[in-house]
Design a protein around this motif. Structure first.
Motif, PDB file in Angstrom:
ATOM      1  N   UNK A 107      30.536  44.164  32.438  1.00 36.24           N
ATOM      2  CA  UNK A 107      32.062  43.198  32.123  1.00 36.24           C
ATOM      3  C   UNK A 107      32.876  42.635  33.290  1.00 36.24           C
ATOM      4  N   UNK A 108      33.042  43.376  33.750  1.00 35.98           N
ATOM      5  CA  UNK A 108      34.067  43.056  34.568  1.00 35.98           C
ATOM      6  C   UNK A 108      33.448  41.090  35.175  1.00 35.98           C
ATOM      7  N   UNK A 109      31.815  41.495  35.600  1.00 33.54           N
ATOM      8  CA  UNK A 109      31.528  40.350  36.007  1.00 33.54           C
ATOM      9  C   UNK A 109      31.814  38.901  34.709  1.00 33.54           C
ATOM     10  N   UNK A 110      31.893  39.782  33.454  1.00 35.92           N
ATOM     11  CA  UNK A 110      30.699  38.501  32.494  1.00 35.92           C
ATOM     12  C   UNK A 110      32.355  37.512  32.291  1.00 35.92           C
ATOM     13  N   UNK A 111      33.263  38.388  32.596  1.00 34.70           N
ATOM     14  CA  UNK A 111      34.790  38.346  32.412  1.00 34.70           C
ATOM     15  C   UNK A 111      35.431  36.395  33.022  1.00 34.70           C
ATOM     16  N   UNK A 112      34.435  37.055  34.904  1.00 29.86           N
ATOM     17  CA  UNK A 112      34.878  36.128  35.606  1.00 29.86           C
ATOM     18  C   UNK A 112      33.454  35.247  35.474  1.00 29.86           C
ATOM     19  N   UNK A 113      32.659  35.635  34.535  1.00 28.62           N
ATOM     20  CA  UNK A 113      32.039  33.806  34.356  1.00 28.62           C
ATOM     21  C   UNK A 113      32.278  33.252  33.241  1.00 28.62           C
ATOM     22  N   UNK A 114      33.574  34.137  32.676  1.00 23.16           N
ATOM     23  CA  UNK A 114      33.917  33.412  31.513  1.00 23.16           C
ATOM     24  C   UNK A 114      34.633  33.070  32.064  1.00 23.16           C
ATOM     25  N   UNK A 115      35.829  32.815  32.691  1.00 21.57           N
ATOM     26  CA  UNK A 115      36.798  32.416  32.869  1.00 21.57           C
ATOM     27  C   UNK A 115      36.313  31.033  34.584  1.00 21.57           C
ATOM     28  N   UNK A 116      34.403  30.918  34.698  1.00 19.21           N
ATOM     29  CA  UNK A 116      34.487  29.983  35.244  1.00 19.21           C
ATOM     30  C   UNK A 116      33.573  29.097  34.701  1.00 19.21           C
ATOM     31  N   UNK A 117      33.009  29.427  33.361  1.00 15.84           N
ATOM     32  CA  UNK A 117      31.957  28.456  32.998  1.00 15.84           C
ATOM     33  C   UNK A 117      32.528  28.181  31.558  1.00 15.84           C
ATOM     34  N   UNK A 118      33.443  28.452  30.957  1.00 13.74           N
ATOM     35  CA  UNK A 118      34.593  28.286  29.173  1.00 13.74           C
ATOM     36  C   UNK A 118      34.354  27.468  29.401  1.00 13.74           C
ATOM     37  N   UNK A 119      35.075  26.484  30.326  1.00 15.75           N
ATOM     38  CA  UNK A 119      36.305  25.401  30.621  1.00 15.75           C
ATOM     39  C   UNK A 119      34.950  23.949  30.734  1.00 15.75           C
ATOM     40  N   UNK A 120      33.711  24.667  30.654  1.00 17.06           N
ATOM     41  CA  UNK A 120      32.489  23.661  31.421  1.00 17.06           C
ATOM     42  C   UNK A 120      31.432  23.057  30.024  1.00 17.06           C
ATOM     43  N   UNK A 121      31.871  24.938  29.665  1.00 21.15           N
ATOM     44  CA  UNK A 121      30.424  24.909  27.973  1.00 21.15           C
ATOM     45  C   UNK A 121      31.012  23.078  26.944  1.00 21.15           C
TER      46      UNK A 121
END
Length: 421
Positions: A107-121
């Motif tokens: 969950x912690x890793x998923x939140x970090x990935x979400x913060x990084x990639x959400x602007x790219x999606x």
């Protein structure tokens, strides 16, 4: 969102080519403790048989041990317990259940990935994203096809998407935005984690990411973002002669084209593109559909549990009509029959409380404008099924239909209603 995640999201939005470093240190006690509130405490336990309630009994101590193992590079991903979830037509979907400790770090890793990639999606991607839902995709499809000039629909289906994600390609995609080897190695550990089947057999996957893992949805989204979304936006769109449109929810997507030649070229290129990344289209489920407002009533396509077809409004104007997919309606009634059979011996107060919750959930999803007839059909069939099983609680009939109607009025059973505004 935590301050550190806000900073990551802001940096990712400002600089599309920035590679993030030092992400591994964000897996600290404060972050894991914050992530605990997002986990489902009622979820099934993993191979270690430690439930969420048992883990929470010494939450601070368990988190401290996890963080210590991460800092000392002693952390090892546990086996993933696999269960088979029944689907329609006698099929099963494999579901992986990690341990509670693995879920917390994921969950912690998923939140970090979400913060990084959400602007790219891209905007036409709807699956597993905050603030986006399947109903949002349905609304977008309805509005786009109504306004645009499209004549053909490609309804595509990827064979076993979650089981065929190529680990090497996924790591290369992640490395474009992440320059932190310990952080990437942590993801690889989950991808390579052994899977324990119900028969006690252990397999070590070469491809794929197990459905059920908290980090799996964001990884699957990242993979198709590079494989399909960016390719469609930067390569397919500019080369097409007419209007084109893509809408994707997780691994399900449809494409709309104005001209047949554009659709045929895309279909051939899509097969080659997916094969390059270890994926393939299902020839049985992938369909090319002639879909035009000038041929009303001749064709339809299904997506996310709805049938889309052209029709005419009361004012005589062309409009996109939606109704519950016939297959989904049958599947919903089958699940309701199973529930009614299992719960028929509960007290009536509990039965109708659970029934109303089920009906509200059904109306919230399928209650789109123009779908009232399907809602009524589900409601009447569900009431008939419940009446049947309540009368089987003993060897004699519990009550007549008139008495049953009085009971439904007393408990204020939820009536069909449109929830879309």
């Amino acid at each position: 969102m935590q301050t550190s995640l806000q900073g990551i999201a802001k940096k990712a939005k400002q600089n599309k080519k920035h590679r993030f470093r030092d992400l591994y240190r964000l897996l600290n006690e404060e972050n894991l403790l914050d992530c605990w509130g997002y986990l489902n405490n009622q979820a099934a336990s993993g191979v270690d048989q430690i439930s969420a309630q048992e883990f929470e009994a010494d939450l601070s101590g368990n988190i401290s041990q996890l963080v210590k193992s991460l800092k000392e590079k002693r952390y090892r991903a546990k086996l993933v317990r696999r269960v088979d979830i029944p689907k329609s037509k006698g099929k099963y979907r494999p579901l992986g259940i990690p341990t509670v400790a693995d879920k917390l770090i994921q969950k912690a890793v998923a939140r970090i990935l979400e913060a990084i990639y959400e602007p790219d999606f891209l905007p036409f991607s709807y699956g597993y994203r905050p603030g986006r839902s399947a109903k949002g995709a349905v609304r977008d499809i309805t509005a786009t096809l109504t306004r645009g000039r499209y004549g053909y629909i490609l309804d595509a289906d990827i064979v076993g998407y979650f089981e065929h994600i190529n680990h090497q390609w996924l790591c290369r995609m992640l490395a474009l935005r992440i320059d932190d080897k310990p952080f990437l190695n942590l993801i690889v550990k989950w991808l390579k984690a052994g899977v324990l089947s119900g028969e006690g057999e252990i397999t070590h996957p070469v491809t794929g990411t197990p459905q059920g893992g908290i980090v799996s949805p964001i990884l699957a989204n990242i993979y198709l973002h590079f494989v399909l979304d960016l390719w469609f936006e930067k390569k397919i769109k500019p080369d097409c002669k007419g209007e084109v449109y893509l809408c994707r929810y997780a691994d399900d997507f449809i494409c709309a084209f104005r001209f047949q030649c554009d659709m045929e070229e895309f279909y051939q290129a899509l097969a080659v593109r997916l094969e390059k990344f270890g994926l393939s289209l299902s020839t049985a489920k992938t369909k090319i559909i002639r879909f035009s407002r000038f041929e009303k009533g001749k064709s339809y396509f299904e997506f996310l549990g709805f049938e889309f077809r052209w029709g005419t409004s009361r004012k005589g104007k062309d409009m996109m009509k939606r109704r519950t997919s016939r297959g989904k309606l049958r599947a919903s009634l089958q699940r309701f029959t199973l529930w009614a059979r299992q719960c028929r011996n509960f007290r009536l107060r509990k039965i109708f409380r659970l029934l109303n919750a089920k009906l509200r959930g059904y109306y919230n999803y399928y209650g789109v404008i123009g779908n009232f007839a399907s809602l009524q059909k589900f409601f009447f069939q569900a009431v008939r099924i419940l009446y049947k099983w309540l009368n089987r609680r003993s060897q004699r009939r519990s009550f007549s239909y008139a008495t049953f109607n009085q009971i439904t009025e007393f408990y204020h059973i939820e009536k069909p209603r449109i929830t879309e505004t």
